[in-house]
Design an enzyme around this catalytic site. Structure first.
Site, PDB file in Angstrom:
ATOM      1  N   CYS A   2      75.202  64.554  36.246  1.00 43.31           N
ATOM      2  CA  CYS A   2      74.100  64.173  37.131  1.00 43.31           C
ATOM      3  C   CYS A   2      73.785  65.268  38.148  1.00 43.31           C
ATOM      4  O   CYS A   2      74.651  66.035  38.533  1.00 43.31           O
ATOM      5  CB  CYS A   2      74.479  62.925  37.930  1.00 43.31           C
ATOM      6  SG  CYS A   2      75.003  61.569  36.907  1.00 43.31           S
ATOM      7  N   GLU A 483      86.040  81.450  20.922  1.00 36.08           N
ATOM      8  CA  GLU A 483      84.795  81.353  21.688  1.00 36.08           C
ATOM      9  C   GLU A 483      83.578  81.366  20.752  1.00 36.08           C
ATOM     10  O   GLU A 483      82.635  80.597  20.934  1.00 36.08           O
ATOM     11  CB  GLU A 483      84.729  82.502  22.707  1.00 36.08           C
ATOM     12  CG  GLU A 483      83.461  82.580  23.521  1.00 36.08           C
ATOM     13  CD  GLU A 483      83.151  81.326  24.331  1.00 36.08           C
ATOM     14  OE1 GLU A 483      83.995  80.422  24.419  1.00 36.08           O
ATOM     15  OE2 GLU A 483      82.018  81.241  24.856  1.00 36.08           O
ATOM     16  N   LYS A 487      80.880  78.293  20.495  1.00 33.59           N
ATOM     17  CA  LYS A 487      79.453  78.549  20.752  1.00 33.59           C
ATOM     18  C   LYS A 487      78.612  77.990  19.602  1.00 33.59           C
ATOM     19  O   LYS A 487      77.585  77.374  19.808  1.00 33.59           O
ATOM     20  CB  LYS A 487      79.264  80.061  20.892  1.00 33.59           C
ATOM     21  CG  LYS A 487      78.176  80.506  21.748  1.00 33.59           C
ATOM     22  CD  LYS A 487      78.540  80.719  23.208  1.00 33.59           C
ATOM     23  CE  LYS A 487      79.229  79.545  23.818  1.00 33.59           C
ATOM     24  NZ  LYS A 487      79.663  79.566  25.111  1.00 33.59           N
TER      25      LYS A 487
HETATM   26  C1  F6R Z   1      80.929  76.340  26.820  1.00 36.00           C
HETATM   27  C2  F6R Z   1      81.017  75.876  28.193  1.00 36.00           C
HETATM   28  C3  F6R Z   1      82.115  74.950  28.534  1.00 36.00           C
HETATM   29  C4  F6R Z   1      82.735  75.377  29.874  1.00 36.00           C
HETATM   30  C5  F6R Z   1      83.758  74.330  30.333  1.00 36.00           C
HETATM   31  C6  F6R Z   1      84.416  74.748  31.620  1.00 36.00           C
HETATM   32  O1  F6R Z   1      79.782  77.093  26.604  1.00 36.00           O
HETATM   33  O2  F6R Z   1      80.219  76.240  29.015  1.00 36.00           O
HETATM   34  O3  F6R Z   1      83.074  74.881  27.542  1.00 36.00           O
HETATM   35  O4  F6R Z   1      83.333  76.617  29.709  1.00 36.00           O
HETATM   36  O5  F6R Z   1      83.111  73.108  30.503  1.00 36.00           O
HETATM   37  O6  F6R Z   1      83.487  74.899  32.628  1.00 36.00           O
HETATM   38  P1  F6R Z   1      83.813  75.727  33.916  1.00 36.00           P
HETATM   39  O7  F6R Z   1      84.008  77.147  33.511  1.00 36.00           O
HETATM   40  O8  F6R Z   1      82.626  75.548  34.806  1.00 36.00           O
HETATM   41  O9  F6R Z   1      85.061  75.147  34.505  1.00 36.00           O
END
Ligand code: F6R
Length: 609
Positions: A2, A483, A487
């Site tokens: 949200c 990764e 993706k």
């Molecule tokens: C993949 C992606 C997610 C984030 C994960 C952690 O493209 O964006 O897998 O890497 O949700 O998010 P952060 O880095 O914000 O803790």
């Protein structure tokens, strides 16, 4: 997840709210709504996109200059107009929007029912609106008292923006474990879950801490602690560039952000490398702190976790320090055993991921030193960690991370090199060599972007129909395969798995059939022949082999299609390999006609467990 916005100022609120909400679309949502204070409080909500909300607003005259807005990512109850925010208390005294989850909402429903409240939605948020109303009427001590009593009574996470019917000139906010910033502009006060929503109006922001509340007037804000006492806050300046939140001629944010990588990496290098020396002193990460580290525990989620896996190889190989990596949702509940001189590194681009934040708190509780690798300045993880290294990627709008991932990797390369030098595992010459090579990485990425995009676009359009893909590699190549595979899943909805190349034959190779797409990542010279042998095994079972490798690795005999990347130091290949892997996913998604910037079911900032 949200997103919330709010405005109290001189201008018409509706335009500012809708504009702000559209800047938060990237967070993921399935319904939206606004409340504007006119003569009455006018609430308009709609299932679906902001465009649907705009259609519903139509040519309604909404002249009010105070309002709150919300994009909802359904948790409690389906996406519907009834469940969309804003929610009101039964008699309309309290109207609010909420980001987060109220964990004890069932118990609170029973309490409210005992006091004759009725709930009309399935949400946990409506419970909060009524609870505030209950305390407001019971104690008759005004908004801050009602909000503070509610904060003490609810469990969970929340960023709340509240309008009391009796105080139509004010917006009240409160926060615990969900992001919220307050902006001070020349023509009013703003609130939002994230910077892009208000960047067009102001760069001056206040960060509100856990269990604090604030009252936004037309030209000022007053902050309160949980006792209801006023507290002072420092106004900070956001350095982000507005252009980073716009598409600037690119078709999607994801491809724009892929192309921004050379520049943001250069920015991150120049932030930390001064006169050929890595300098973390601004982050207080001095050589004395580094000297005291005997082991490292990296904790993160998703792509950030994959950065952790890459860096584990590098810290162990280069600095000879034992390093473990764990996903945050596991770490936080497994009662980790941490040694006294362990450094726990939390990687999080948003700095708000609920599991990573909880892991950070757990590590601190257990007495470890903590280092955060974060993109969003002032986020919860950045503020709570002992040391912070910011990644300088700028705002990342596409849900699937690209440039934030690359800058996390780069900052942790610098960290690993500095740690290795401090621990006397590398001499001055190697240190300079590594730094010089790292400085070349942005231009090598640019080379890939300038020379490979068209070829990748052409080949990937042929793969839009595949159902399964495998990414295989060894060592660092395996780490970056994770990764690439994530993706692809995220943006193209193709089932994909990353495998350590040598592990494939222990079962999963049974899934290889004619034309299964297998991406072979091969950059590590000491072990490339082993990966090639694994690819040969796959090819002889019908797999279609796409390789990503530097020119010096002979892949012609095995690959059906070859993507060549520039040569670099063995540690830095992940930074180059990830570029074609990002492009492959992007172009497959686009050729399938999917919403690549906002893939289904995903949220940019995962603020719930
Ligand atoms: C993949 C992606 C997610 C984030 C994960 C952690 O493209 O964006 O897998 O890497 O949700 O998010 P952060 O880095 O914000 O803790």
């Amino acid at each position: 997840m949200c997103g919330i916005v709010g405005y109290n100022g001189k201008n018409k609120a509706v335009d500012i709210l809708l504009n702000g909400l559209s800047k938060l679309e990237y967070r993921g949502y399935d319904s939206a709504g606004i409340a504007i204070v006119d003569k009455d409080i006018e609430i308009i909500k709609s299932k679906g996109k902001i465009a649907d909300l705009k259609e519903k607003i139509g040519d309604k005259k909404l002249e009010g200059t105070i309002g709150i807005g919300h994009t909802r990512w359904a948790t409690h109850g389906e996406p519907s107009e009834a469940n969309a925010h804003p929610h009101t208390s039964n008699d309309g005294s309290v109207t609010l929007v909420h980001n987060g989850i109220i964990e004890n909402y069932q118990e609170l429903i029973l309490k409210l029912k005992r006091h004759d409240y009725t709930l009309y939605s399935e949400t946990d948020t409506e419970v909060v609106a009524n609870l505030i109303d209950y305390y407001y009427k019971k104690y008759k001590m005004g908004p801050i008292d009602a909000i503070n009593r509610t904060m003490v009574r609810v469990r969970g996470s929340y960023a709340l923006a509240v309008i009391f019917k009796d105080y139509p000139d004010e917006i009240w906010v409160a926060r615990k474990d969900s992001p919220l910033i307050i902006g001070k502009g020349t023509d009013g006060m703003y609130l939002a879950s994230d910077v892009p929503a208000i960047l067009e109006y102001t760069r001056n922001v206040y960060y509100i801490d856990n269990l604090e509340a604030a009252c936004l007037k037309k030209d000022d804000v007053i902050f309160y602690d949980l006792n209801g006492d006023e507290i002072e806050k420092e106004l900070k300046t956001i350095e982000w560039d507005i252009a980073s939140s716009e598409k600037e001629g690119y078709e999607h944010f994801m491809i724009k952000e892929i192309h921004e990588q050379p520049d943001v990496l250069k920015k991150a290098i120049s932030a930390y490398v001064k006169d050929n020396t890595i300098d973390f002193t601004e982050s207080l990460l001095t050589s004395d702190v580094l000297k005291g580290i005997d082991s490292v525990y990296i904790v993160a989620c998703g792509s950030s976790y994959h950065v952790g896996i890459c860096i584990q190889y590098i810290i162990e190989d280069l600095a000879k320090i034992p390093t473990r990596v764990e996903v945050a949702s596991e770490f936080r509940y497994k009662k980790p055993i941490l040694s006294k001189n362990e450094l726990v590194i939390i990687i999080s681009q948003s700095g708000e991921t609920a599991d990573s934040l909880a892991a950070l708190r757990e590590a601190k509780e257990l007495g470890s030193k903590t280092l955060a690798i974060v993109n969003v300045v002032g986020s919860s993880i950045a503020r709570e960690a002992d040391y912070v290294l910011y990644t300088y990627a700028g705002p990342e709008i596409a849900v699937a991370t690209t440039k934030a991932f690359s800058t996390q990797l780069l900052v942790l390369y610098l960290f690993s090199i500095e740690l290795a030098k401090t621990k006397k595992q590398i001499n001055e010459e190697t240190y300079i060599e590594l730094l010089n090579e790292l400085k070349e990485v942005p231009d090598k990425i640019k080379y890939i972007l300038d020379n490979e995009v068209k070829r990748i676009q052409k080949i990937t359009s042929e793969f839009s129909h595949v159902h399964d893909a495998f990414y295989i590699g060894r060592g660092l190549d395996y780490a970056i395969s994770l990764e690439g595979s994530l993706k692809l899943k995220e943006v193209s909805y193709i089932h994909s798995e990353a495998y350590a190349a040598g592990e494939l034959k222990h079962g999963t190779i049974s899934l290889i059939e004619d034309n299964t797409l297998v991406v072979g990542v091969i950059s590590q010279k000491e072990i490339y022949e082993k990966t090639i042998s694994n690819l040969v095994e796959v090819k002889s079972r019908g797999g279609y082999i796409l390789t990503v490798s530097p020119e010096s690795i002979p892949v012609d005999n095995v690959s059906n299609y070859k993507i060549t990347i520039p040569e670099t130091n063995k540690y830095f290949y992940p930074s180059l390999i990830v570029i074609p892997l990002q492009l492959i996913s992007y172009y497959i998604s686009v050729s399938k006609g999917l919403d690549v910037d906002k893939p289904r079911n995903l949220a940019k900032s995962v603020t719930v467990e």
